[in-house]
Design an enzyme around this catalytic site. Structure first.
Site, PDB file in Angstrom:
ATOM      1  N   ASN A 258       0.815  -1.212   0.000  1.00  0.00           N
ATOM      2  CA  ASN A 258       0.000   0.000   0.000  1.00  0.00           C
ATOM      3  C   ASN A 258       0.852   1.268   0.000  1.00  0.00           C
ATOM      4  OD1 ASN A 258      -2.777  -0.663  -0.060  1.00  0.00           O
ATOM      5  ND2 ASN A 258      -2.615  -1.524   2.011  1.00  0.00           N
TER       6      ASN A 258
ATOM      7  N   CYS B 193      -5.709  -5.519  -4.416  1.00  0.00           N
ATOM      8  CA  CYS B 193      -6.332  -5.229  -3.127  1.00  0.00           C
ATOM      9  C   CYS B 193      -7.347  -6.326  -2.864  1.00  0.00           C
ATOM     10  CB  CYS B 193      -7.016  -3.875  -3.160  1.00  0.00           C
ATOM     11  SG  CYS B 193      -7.891  -3.515  -1.635  1.00  0.00           S
TER      12      CYS B 193
ATOM     13  N   HIS C 179      -9.259   1.410  -2.867  1.00  0.00           N
ATOM     14  CA  HIS C 179      -9.906   1.905  -1.647  1.00  0.00           C
ATOM     15  C   HIS C 179     -10.905   3.024  -1.944  1.00  0.00           C
ATOM     16  CE1 HIS C 179      -6.637   0.052   1.199  1.00  0.00           C
ATOM     17  NE2 HIS C 179      -7.197  -0.828   0.372  1.00  0.00           N
TER      18      HIS C 179
ATOM     19  N   TYR D 196     -14.182   1.626   2.433  1.00  0.00           N
ATOM     20  CA  TYR D 196     -13.351   2.834   2.595  1.00  0.00           C
ATOM     21  C   TYR D 196     -14.094   4.115   2.207  1.00  0.00           C
ATOM     22  CZ  TYR D 196      -9.135   0.109   3.537  1.00  0.00           C
ATOM     23  OH  TYR D 196      -8.205  -0.717   4.111  1.00  0.00           O
TER      24      TYR D 196
HETATM   25  P1  NAD Z   1       4.800  -5.843   7.925  1.00  0.00           P
HETATM   26  O1  NAD Z   1       4.991  -4.714   8.837  1.00  0.00           O
HETATM   27  O2  NAD Z   1       4.755  -7.204   8.476  1.00  0.00           O
HETATM   28  O3  NAD Z   1       5.942  -5.765   6.812  1.00  0.00           O
HETATM   29  C1  NAD Z   1       6.228  -6.835   5.965  1.00  0.00           C
HETATM   30  C2  NAD Z   1       7.718  -7.034   5.855  1.00  0.00           C
HETATM   31  O4  NAD Z   1       8.300  -6.018   5.033  1.00  0.00           O
HETATM   32  C3  NAD Z   1       8.461  -6.954   7.200  1.00  0.00           C
HETATM   33  O5  NAD Z   1       8.977  -8.220   7.531  1.00  0.00           O
HETATM   34  C4  NAD Z   1       9.530  -5.905   6.947  1.00  0.00           C
HETATM   35  O6  NAD Z   1      10.780  -6.214   7.559  1.00  0.00           O
HETATM   36  C5  NAD Z   1       9.628  -5.916   5.435  1.00  0.00           C
HETATM   37  N1  NAD Z   1      10.292  -4.765   4.818  1.00  0.00           N
HETATM   38  C6  NAD Z   1      10.300  -3.475   5.199  1.00  0.00           C
HETATM   39  N2  NAD Z   1      11.023  -2.741   4.336  1.00  0.00           N
HETATM   40  C7  NAD Z   1      11.482  -3.593   3.382  1.00  0.00           C
HETATM   41  C8  NAD Z   1      12.281  -3.444   2.219  1.00  0.00           C
HETATM   42  N3  NAD Z   1      12.792  -2.252   1.876  1.00  0.00           N
HETATM   43  N4  NAD Z   1      12.565  -4.538   1.468  1.00  0.00           N
HETATM   44  C9  NAD Z   1      12.067  -5.752   1.812  1.00  0.00           C
HETATM   45  N5  NAD Z   1      11.311  -5.950   2.902  1.00  0.00           N
HETATM   46  C10 NAD Z   1      11.015  -4.892   3.673  1.00  0.00           C
HETATM   47  O7  NAD Z   1       3.527  -5.512   7.022  1.00  0.00           O
HETATM   48  P2  NAD Z   1       2.148  -6.234   6.757  1.00  0.00           P
HETATM   49  O8  NAD Z   1       1.169  -5.762   7.746  1.00  0.00           O
HETATM   50  O9  NAD Z   1       2.336  -7.667   6.559  1.00  0.00           O
HETATM   51  O10 NAD Z   1       1.763  -5.558   5.378  1.00  0.00           O
HETATM   52  C11 NAD Z   1       2.648  -5.615   4.272  1.00  0.00           C
HETATM   53  C12 NAD Z   1       2.184  -4.670   3.211  1.00  0.00           C
HETATM   54  O11 NAD Z   1       0.988  -5.143   2.609  1.00  0.00           O
HETATM   55  C13 NAD Z   1       1.871  -3.255   3.710  1.00  0.00           C
HETATM   56  O12 NAD Z   1       2.336  -2.303   2.778  1.00  0.00           O
HETATM   57  C14 NAD Z   1       0.371  -3.251   3.787  1.00  0.00           C
HETATM   58  O13 NAD Z   1      -0.179  -1.954   3.676  1.00  0.00           O
HETATM   59  C15 NAD Z   1       0.027  -4.104   2.605  1.00  0.00           C
HETATM   60  N6  NAD Z   1      -1.317  -4.682   2.591  1.00  0.00           N
HETATM   61  C16 NAD Z   1      -2.016  -4.502   1.446  1.00  0.00           C
HETATM   62  C17 NAD Z   1      -3.285  -4.979   1.324  1.00  0.00           C
HETATM   63  C18 NAD Z   1      -4.018  -4.736   0.042  1.00  0.00           C
HETATM   64  O14 NAD Z   1      -5.230  -4.836   0.016  1.00  0.00           O
HETATM   65  N7  NAD Z   1      -3.318  -4.411  -1.027  1.00  0.00           N
HETATM   66  C19 NAD Z   1      -3.874  -5.701   2.398  1.00  0.00           C
HETATM   67  C20 NAD Z   1      -3.115  -5.886   3.566  1.00  0.00           C
HETATM   68  C21 NAD Z   1      -1.826  -5.372   3.646  1.00  0.00           C
HETATM   69  C1  G6P Z   2      -7.634  -4.263   4.008  1.00  0.00           C
HETATM   70  C2  G6P Z   2      -7.070  -3.510   2.878  1.00  0.00           C
HETATM   71  C3  G6P Z   2      -5.623  -3.291   2.981  1.00  0.00           C
HETATM   72  C4  G6P Z   2      -5.368  -2.680   4.332  1.00  0.00           C
HETATM   73  C5  G6P Z   2      -5.579  -3.775   5.323  1.00  0.00           C
HETATM   74  C6  G6P Z   2      -5.324  -3.330   6.720  1.00  0.00           C
HETATM   75  O1  G6P Z   2      -8.733  -3.489   4.299  1.00  0.00           O
HETATM   76  O2  G6P Z   2      -7.495  -3.937   1.645  1.00  0.00           O
HETATM   77  O3  G6P Z   2      -5.171  -2.544   1.908  1.00  0.00           O
HETATM   78  O4  G6P Z   2      -4.142  -2.103   4.430  1.00  0.00           O
HETATM   79  O5  G6P Z   2      -6.828  -4.395   5.185  1.00  0.00           O
HETATM   80  O6  G6P Z   2      -5.379  -4.408   7.591  1.00  0.00           O
HETATM   81  P1  G6P Z   2      -4.740  -4.342   9.030  1.00  0.00           P
HETATM   82  O7  G6P Z   2      -5.141  -5.604   9.667  1.00  0.00           O
HETATM   83  O8  G6P Z   2      -3.262  -4.203   8.812  1.00  0.00           O
HETATM   84  O9  G6P Z   2      -5.306  -3.120   9.682  1.00  0.00           O
HETATM   85 MN    MN Z   3      -6.405  -2.841   0.067  1.00  0.00          MN
END
Ligand code: NAD
Ligand code: G6P
Ligand code: MN
Ligand code: MN
Length: 431
Positions: free
Chosen positions: A147, A168, A198, A251
Site C-alpha cells: 500500500n 487489493c 480503496h 473505505y
Molecule cells: P509488515 O509490517 O509485516 O511488513 C512486511 C515485511 O516487510 C516486514 O517483515 C519488513 O521487515 C519488510 N520490509 C520493510 N522494508 C522492506 C524493504 N525495503 N525490502 C524488503 N522488505 C522490507 O507488514 P504487513 O502488515 O504484513 O503488510 C505488508 C504490506 O501489505 C503493507 O504495505 C500493507 O499496507 C500491505 N497490505 C495490502 C493490502 C491490500 O489490500 N493491497 C492488504 C493488507 C496489507
Molecule cells: C484491508 C485492505 C488493505 C489494508 C488492510 C489493513 O482493508 O485492503 O489494503 O491495508 O486491510 O489491515 P490491518 O489488519 O493491517 O489493519
Molecule cells: Mn487494500
C-alpha cells in the site's frame, strides 16, 4: 517450473500466500519460493519461512522455500515477484494515523494524509525493486500488494518498464459479503468493480445471472454486513444509498461519513489505540503461533487482519497470467480509456480480463455524476502524490494534500505535511 520471489517475506500474511500456492498445486508448477526481507525483519522472516516449509511439506509438495536477504538473487529467474513490504514498519504506520488526528483529519493508513506519508516512504523502494527486475527478470510479472497499492502501481507504470499489476482484497471481500448476505455460494454471484484503490464501487451484481443490485442495496439499508476488519462499520443512510445506485466500498465511509468516522477514530486513539497500535498486538500473537513447530497450516487467527482472502486474489491472478485463462480479476492497472471520464494514463481499480498478455480492463463507460467528482479529486491527489514521492517535491506534496477532499485547507495540509516530513526523515532520502 515457476519461481516466486516474495519481497517483504517476513510479513504475517506470507502463510496466506503459501496456502494459495498449495490450493492451486495442480494448476501452478511452483518449484521455488524465495522469501526476501531486510536485516531488521530477519527474525520474522526466519519464523515465517519455517512455517511455510512445514505447510508445503504437510501438503506433500516438492517446493523449495528459502529465506534470503539478497533481493537480487531472489529476483533473478523469478516468473512472479510479489511485493508486500512495509517501509518503517507498524511504528511508522502508527505515526501516519496519529498525525492527521491532531488536526481533526481522518488518520488512516491509506486514505487521507496517512496514505501520502506511506506513499512517500514506499514508492522509492518499489522503484528500486523495479530497477532490479528490469535488469534481472524483465519478463517477470510484478504483483504489488504494498500500500497505497493504487499510487504505488501508478508510479511503477509511469516510471518503469516492469509488467506490474496492483492488488487489493477489498473487491473479493465485498464479493464474499454479497454471497453471505444472500446465503449462497460465492461462485453464483458475479460482480463488476470500477473506481480507484480503496475508492472502488461495485455495480451490476448478479445471482445466477439475475440482476440483484437493487435487492443488495435494500439489504445494506437494512444493515447487512459489508465491511473489512480494519474499518469501523458505521451504518449507511438508506436514502443516500438508494440514490447512489451502486455499492460503495467500506473505505468510502471515510468520505461519505467523514464526521462519524473521525469521531470514532478520535475515541479509539484515546482508548484502544489506532489500528496500527491494535495490529501490533495481533501480530505478536500471530508470531507466537507461527513459532510453534507443530503448526503446519495457516492459523485461522490471521483472519483478524484486514488482508483476508489476499491469497486468493494474488494466486488467482498468477493462475490467469500463467495459464492464460481469460478469467475476470479486479486489478489496479492503467485506465487506457476503460473509464471514459478518467485520465487515460492513470491507474484505476477495475474488473479486467486477465490472460498471459496481462490485464485487459473492461470498458465501463463513464462514472456517474455522483461518483466522478470524488474519483477525479482523489485521483488528482494521488497523481500529484506520485510526483512528490518520485521527485521529492515539496510543492507537489502540498498541492496533493490540499487537493484531497478530506483536508479542509491549504494551511492544515501544510501543517500535516511538515509533521509527516519531520517524523519520517529517516525514510525519505528523496526530500
Ligand atoms: P509488515 O509490517 O509485516 O511488513 C512486511 C515485511 O516487510 C516486514 O517483515 C519488513 O521487515 C519488510 N520490509 C520493510 N522494508 C522492506 C524493504 N525495503 N525490502 C524488503 N522488505 C522490507 O507488514 P504487513 O502488515 O504484513 O503488510 C505488508 C504490506 O501489505 C503493507 O504495505 C500493507 O499496507 C500491505 N497490505 C495490502 C493490502 C491490500 O489490500 N493491497 C492488504 C493488507 C496489507
Ligand atoms: C484491508 C485492505 C488493505 C489494508 C488492510 C489493513 O482493508 O485492503 O489494503 O491495508 O486491510 O489491515 P490491518 O489488519 O493491517 O489493519
Ligand atoms: Mn487494500
Ligand atoms: Mn466482511
Amino acid at each position: 517450473k515457476l519461481k516466486l520471489a516474495v519481497i517483504g517475506g517476513g510479513s504475517s500474511y506470507t502463510p496466506e500466500l503459501i496456502e494459495g500456492v498449495i490450493k492451486r498445486a495442480d494448476r501452478l508448477p511452483v518449484a521455488q519460493i524465495d522469501l526476501v526481507d531486510i536485516d531488521a525483519g530477519r527474525e520474522k522472516l526466519e519464523i515465517v519461512t519455517r512455517l511455510a516449509q512445514r505447510m508445503v511439506s504437510k501438503a506433500g509438495l516438492d517446493i523449495t522455500v528459502r529465506a534470503t536477504l539478497d533481493r537480487r538473487e531472489a529476483i533473478k529467474d523469478a516468473s512472479f515477484i510479489m511485493t508486500q513490504l512495509r517501509v518503517g514498519g507498524l511504528a511508522a504506520r502508527a505515526r501516519d494515523e496519529r498525525i492527521p488526528l491532531q488536526y481533526n483529519v481522518i488518520g488512516q493508513e491509506t486514505t487521507g494524509p496517512g496514505g501520502l506519508a506511506k506513499a512517500l516512504r514506499t514508492i522509492p523502494v518499489l522503484l528500486d525493486i523495479c530497477r532490479d527486475i528490469e535488469e534481472l527478470a524483465p519478463e517477470a510479472w510484478l504483483i504489488n500488494f504494498t500500500n497505497p497499492a493504487g499510487m504505488v502501481t501508478e508510479a511503477i507504470s509511469k516510471y518503469t518498464k516492469v509488467k506490474a499489476l496492483g492488488l487489493c482484497n477489498v473487491p473479493i471481500h465485498m464479493h464474499h459479503d454479497v454471497a453471505k448476505a444472500f446465503n449462497v455460494d460465492f461462485d453464483r454471484i458475479k460482480t463488476t468493480f470500477a473506481g480507484l484503490n480503496h475508492l472502488v464501487w461495485m455495480s451490476d451484481v448478479r445471482l445466477d445471472g439475475k440482476d440483484i443490485t437493487g435487492d443488495l442495496i435494500e439489504k445494506l439499508c437494512d444493515g447487512a454486513h459489508m465491511n473489512m476488519n480494519n474499518i469501523h462499520e458505521s451504518p449507511w443512510d438508506p436514502d443516500f444509498l438508494r440514490g447512489l445506485g451502486v455499492i460503495p466500498c467500506p473505505y468510502h465511509r471515510y468520505f461519505y461519513m467523514q464526521d462519524e468516522m473521525l469521531a470514532e477514530e478520535q475515541e479509539a486513539a484515546k482508548s484502544k489505540g489506532t489500528r496500527a497500535e491494535q495490529v501490533m498486538k495481533t501480530e505478536e500473537e500471530l508470531f507466537e503461533l507461527y513459532r510453534d513447530p507443530d503448526l503446519d497450516i495457516k492459523p485461522p487467527q490471521l483472519e483478524k487482519r484486514g488482508g483476508a482472502y489476499y491469497s486468493d486474489v494474488s494466486l488467482n491472478l498468477v493462475d490467469s497470467l500463467h495459464n492464460d485463462t481469460g478469467m475476470i480479476n479486479v486489478v489496479n492497472t492503467v485506465n487506457n480509456g476503460a473509464i471514459s471520464n478518467m485520465p487515460n494514463d492513470c491507474v484505476v481499480e477495475i474488473s479486467s480480463v486477465i490472460d498471459s498478455g496481462g490485464a485487459h480492463p473492461i470498458s465501463m463507460g463513464a462514472l456517474a455524476d455522483n461518483q466522478i467528482g470524488l474519483a477525479r479529486a482523489v485521483k488528482s491527489y494521488e497523481s500529484l502524490a506520485v510526483e512528490a514521492a518520485v521527485h521529492g517535491d515539496y510543492s507537489k506534496a502540498l498541492q496533493a494534500l490540499t487537493a484531497n477532499p478530506l483536508i479542509p485547507s491549504a494551511k492544515i495540509a501544510k501543517s500535516i505535511l511538515d509533521d509527516i516530513l519531520e517524523q519520517n526523515a529517516d525514510y525519505l532520502p528523496q526530500f
